[in-house]
Design a protein around this motif. Structure first.
Motif, PDB file in Angstrom:
ATOM      1  N   PRO A 121       0.693  -1.170   0.018  1.00 47.30           N
ATOM      2  CA  PRO A 121       0.159   0.205   0.103  1.00 47.30           C
ATOM      3  C   PRO A 121       1.028   1.072   0.065  1.00 47.30           C
ATOM      4  O   PRO A 121       1.910   1.060   0.516  1.00 47.30           O
ATOM      5  CB  PRO A 121      -0.844  -0.065   1.267  1.00 47.30           C
ATOM      6  CG  PRO A 121       0.013  -1.066   2.201  1.00 47.30           C
ATOM      7  CD  PRO A 121       0.591  -1.910   1.197  1.00 47.30           C
ATOM      8  N   ILE A 122       0.548   2.427  -0.793  1.00 51.40           N
ATOM      9  CA  ILE A 122       1.032   3.455  -0.689  1.00 51.40           C
ATOM     10  C   ILE A 122       0.040   4.590  -0.346  1.00 51.40           C
ATOM     11  O   ILE A 122      -0.920   4.731  -0.534  1.00 51.40           O
ATOM     12  CB  ILE A 122       1.535   3.847  -2.285  1.00 51.40           C
ATOM     13  CG1 ILE A 122       2.546   2.940  -2.645  1.00 51.40           C
ATOM     14  CG2 ILE A 122       1.855   5.245  -2.352  1.00 51.40           C
ATOM     15  CD1 ILE A 122       2.996   2.659  -3.956  1.00 51.40           C
ATOM     16  N   ARG A 123       0.689   5.571   0.354  1.00 50.99           N
ATOM     17  CA  ARG A 123      -0.204   6.894   0.876  1.00 50.99           C
ATOM     18  C   ARG A 123       0.635   8.195   0.831  1.00 50.99           C
ATOM     19  O   ARG A 123       1.630   8.302   1.233  1.00 50.99           O
ATOM     20  CB  ARG A 123      -0.779   6.544   2.414  1.00 50.99           C
ATOM     21  CG  ARG A 123      -2.079   7.526   2.517  1.00 50.99           C
ATOM     22  CD  ARG A 123      -2.373   7.260   4.122  1.00 50.99           C
ATOM     23  NE  ARG A 123      -1.479   7.582   5.336  1.00 50.99           N
ATOM     24  CZ  ARG A 123      -0.948   6.557   6.133  1.00 50.99           C
ATOM     25  NH1 ARG A 123      -1.079   5.430   6.064  1.00 50.99           N
ATOM     26  NH2 ARG A 123       0.070   7.023   7.002  1.00 50.99           N
ATOM     27  N   THR A 142       4.185   7.497   2.399  1.00 55.23           N
ATOM     28  CA  THR A 142       4.486   6.151   3.354  1.00 55.23           C
ATOM     29  C   THR A 142       4.153   5.140   2.182  1.00 55.23           C
ATOM     30  O   THR A 142       3.205   4.917   1.680  1.00 55.23           O
ATOM     31  CB  THR A 142       3.213   6.436   4.375  1.00 55.23           C
ATOM     32  OG1 THR A 142       3.467   7.519   5.307  1.00 55.23           O
ATOM     33  CG2 THR A 142       3.336   4.975   5.198  1.00 55.23           C
ATOM     34  N   LEU A 143       5.005   4.064   2.561  1.00 58.45           N
ATOM     35  CA  LEU A 143       5.234   2.998   2.038  1.00 58.45           C
ATOM     36  C   LEU A 143       4.691   1.803   2.836  1.00 58.45           C
ATOM     37  O   LEU A 143       5.291   1.744   4.023  1.00 58.45           O
ATOM     38  CB  LEU A 143       6.173   2.772   1.418  1.00 58.45           C
ATOM     39  CG  LEU A 143       6.756   3.641   0.143  1.00 58.45           C
ATOM     40  CD1 LEU A 143       8.408   3.324  -0.197  1.00 58.45           C
ATOM     41  CD2 LEU A 143       5.963   3.970  -0.891  1.00 58.45           C
ATOM     42  N   ARG A 150       7.715   8.210   6.598  1.00 60.92           N
ATOM     43  CA  ARG A 150       7.205   9.549   5.882  1.00 60.92           C
ATOM     44  C   ARG A 150       8.442  10.264   5.126  1.00 60.92           C
ATOM     45  O   ARG A 150       9.164  10.949   5.473  1.00 60.92           O
ATOM     46  CB  ARG A 150       7.025  10.596   7.027  1.00 60.92           C
ATOM     47  CG  ARG A 150       5.854   9.904   8.234  1.00 60.92           C
ATOM     48  CD  ARG A 150       5.646  11.075   9.114  1.00 60.92           C
ATOM     49  NE  ARG A 150       4.488  10.532  10.181  1.00 60.92           N
ATOM     50  CZ  ARG A 150       5.226   9.974  11.473  1.00 60.92           C
ATOM     51  NH1 ARG A 150       6.183  10.049  11.700  1.00 60.92           N
ATOM     52  NH2 ARG A 150       4.089   9.476  12.209  1.00 60.92           N
ATOM     53  N   ILE A 151       8.605   9.585   3.744  1.00 62.10           N
ATOM     54  CA  ILE A 151       9.329  10.258   2.890  1.00 62.10           C
ATOM     55  C   ILE A 151       8.878  11.545   2.556  1.00 62.10           C
ATOM     56  O   ILE A 151       7.638  11.905   1.987  1.00 62.10           O
ATOM     57  CB  ILE A 151       9.338   9.589   1.615  1.00 62.10           C
ATOM     58  CG1 ILE A 151       9.913   7.984   2.263  1.00 62.10           C
ATOM     59  CG2 ILE A 151      10.396   9.832   0.566  1.00 62.10           C
ATOM     60  CD1 ILE A 151       9.678   7.036   1.249  1.00 62.10           C
ATOM     61  N   PRO A 152       9.758  12.763   2.651  1.00 64.77           N
ATOM     62  CA  PRO A 152       9.126  13.964   2.317  1.00 64.77           C
ATOM     63  C   PRO A 152       8.901  14.235   1.013  1.00 64.77           C
ATOM     64  O   PRO A 152       9.466  13.521  -0.060  1.00 64.77           O
ATOM     65  CB  PRO A 152      10.725  14.877   2.545  1.00 64.77           C
ATOM     66  CG  PRO A 152      11.231  14.160   3.600  1.00 64.77           C
ATOM     67  CD  PRO A 152      11.141  12.768   3.062  1.00 64.77           C
ATOM     68  N   VAL A 153       7.805  14.845   0.623  1.00 68.20           N
ATOM     69  CA  VAL A 153       7.287  15.066  -0.908  1.00 68.20           C
ATOM     70  C   VAL A 153       7.420  16.926  -0.931  1.00 68.20           C
ATOM     71  O   VAL A 153       7.046  17.590   0.164  1.00 68.20           O
ATOM     72  CB  VAL A 153       5.938  14.912  -1.095  1.00 68.20           C
ATOM     73  CG1 VAL A 153       5.337  15.108  -2.475  1.00 68.20           C
ATOM     74  CG2 VAL A 153       5.998  13.150  -0.779  1.00 68.20           C
ATOM     75  N   SER A 154       7.781  17.261  -2.053  1.00 71.34           N
ATOM     76  CA  SER A 154       8.118  18.617  -2.129  1.00 71.34           C
ATOM     77  C   SER A 154       6.758  19.570  -1.886  1.00 71.34           C
ATOM     78  O   SER A 154       6.786  20.794  -1.498  1.00 71.34           O
ATOM     79  CB  SER A 154       8.624  19.142  -3.247  1.00 71.34           C
ATOM     80  OG  SER A 154       7.910  18.865  -4.407  1.00 71.34           O
ATOM     81  N   SER A 155       5.357  18.920  -2.250  1.00 71.57           N
ATOM     82  CA  SER A 155       4.220  19.700  -2.094  1.00 71.57           C
ATOM     83  C   SER A 155       3.254  18.889  -2.017  1.00 71.57           C
ATOM     84  O   SER A 155       3.348  17.533  -2.349  1.00 71.57           O
ATOM     85  CB  SER A 155       4.084  20.608  -3.273  1.00 71.57           C
ATOM     86  OG  SER A 155       3.871  19.723  -4.583  1.00 71.57           O
ATOM     87  N   PRO A 156       1.869  19.438  -1.738  1.00 73.56           N
ATOM     88  CA  PRO A 156       0.839  18.475  -1.809  1.00 73.56           C
ATOM     89  C   PRO A 156       0.603  17.867  -3.381  1.00 73.56           C
ATOM     90  O   PRO A 156       1.354  18.547  -4.076  1.00 73.56           O
ATOM     91  CB  PRO A 156      -0.473  19.400  -1.458  1.00 73.56           C
ATOM     92  CG  PRO A 156       0.265  20.142  -0.505  1.00 73.56           C
ATOM     93  CD  PRO A 156       1.702  20.606  -1.232  1.00 73.56           C
ATOM     94  N   ILE A 157      -0.060  16.876  -3.299  1.00 73.01           N
ATOM     95  CA  ILE A 157      -0.352  16.276  -4.386  1.00 73.01           C
ATOM     96  C   ILE A 157      -1.810  16.404  -5.113  1.00 73.01           C
ATOM     97  O   ILE A 157      -2.757  16.186  -4.523  1.00 73.01           O
ATOM     98  CB  ILE A 157      -0.079  14.775  -4.428  1.00 73.01           C
ATOM     99  CG1 ILE A 157       1.088  14.358  -3.618  1.00 73.01           C
ATOM    100  CG2 ILE A 157      -0.175  13.803  -5.718  1.00 73.01           C
ATOM    101  CD1 ILE A 157       2.375  14.471  -4.606  1.00 73.01           C
ATOM    102  N   THR A 158      -1.866  16.933  -6.238  1.00 70.59           N
ATOM    103  CA  THR A 158      -3.088  17.127  -7.045  1.00 70.59           C
ATOM    104  C   THR A 158      -3.692  15.762  -7.490  1.00 70.59           C
ATOM    105  O   THR A 158      -2.759  14.621  -7.653  1.00 70.59           O
ATOM    106  CB  THR A 158      -3.041  17.926  -8.227  1.00 70.59           C
ATOM    107  OG1 THR A 158      -2.066  17.344  -9.109  1.00 70.59           O
ATOM    108  CG2 THR A 158      -2.531  19.191  -7.768  1.00 70.59           C
TER     109      THR A 158
END
Length: 206
Positions: A121-123, A142-143, A150-158
């Motif tokens: 699962p991926i979130r 999150t994997l 909690r792998i950082p992501v540069s921005s929220p995801i559309t």
């Protein structure tokens, strides 16, 4: 996007998006039949979590292989204050893999017929209220249901970026086949990652 996934045969069951209003100008973009999602955070076998979500139709999209997609956004006025985007692969791929002759003539199943596939699962979460630099980035990936992943992501995801990410990486054969029919409009949210988090291995969106 839901209609396009239905049209190309990737969505076999779905709950269309709806908008719910709350006090203080808060509203949620969610889906019909959305229920309590605390099950996904409990210490239970993945099969049990998947079964409860699937049996209650607690998802936006059910893919051809049984994978479930959830997209939940919360806004206050016009400002995004939270999102939760999840991909729950079916833990029962054996039905496809043990009888490949049923599916092998249709190339859209090509990516799910390999016997070494493991359901993970991926979130993607965005929650600035829980922010702790590095330990809990505002936007993160999150994997595998790991509590502290909690792998950082540069921005929220559309929504379009999330759906394309899932299709490109887990349904690539179908994604390439239907690339002319899946005409999603891509937009970006503002960057939320910190300079310190950029020094870690992270996901960047441009």
């Amino acid at each position: 996007m839901t209609t396009q996934l239905i049209r190309v045969g990737l969505s076999v069951q779905q709950n269309f998006p709806i908008c719910k209003s709350f006090p203080d100008k808060v509203y949620e973009v969610t889906y019909a039949n959305m229920q309590d999602l605390s099950i996904v955070l409990k210490n239970r076998k993945y099969e049990e979590i998947y079964d409860e979500l699937e049996s209650n139709n607690n998802y936006n999209i059910k893919m051809i292989d049984g994978a479930l997609l959830q997209l939940l956004y919360t806004y206050k006025t016009k400002k995004l204050i939270r999102h939760r985007l999840a991909f729950f692969p079916s833990p029962y791929l054996e039905s496809f893999q043990n009888e490949p002759e049923i599916y092998e003539d249709d190339e859209i199943y090509a990516d799910i017929l390999e016997k070494n596939i493991m359901a993970v699962p991926i979130r993607f979460d965005y929650d600035p209220n829980a922010f702790q630099e590095i330990d809990h980035p505002k936007s993160h990936l999150t994997l595998g249901q790991f509590k502290n992943c909690r792998i950082p992501v540069s921005s929220p995801i559309t929504p379009s970026l999330f759906i394309c990410f899932i299709l490109r990486n887990f349904y690539n054969t179908a994604f390439l086949k239907f690339s002319n029919e899946l005409t999603f409009q891509h937009t970006l949210f503002d960057e939320t990652i910190t300079n310190l988090e950029k020094k870690l291995l992270h996901i960047a969106i441009f």
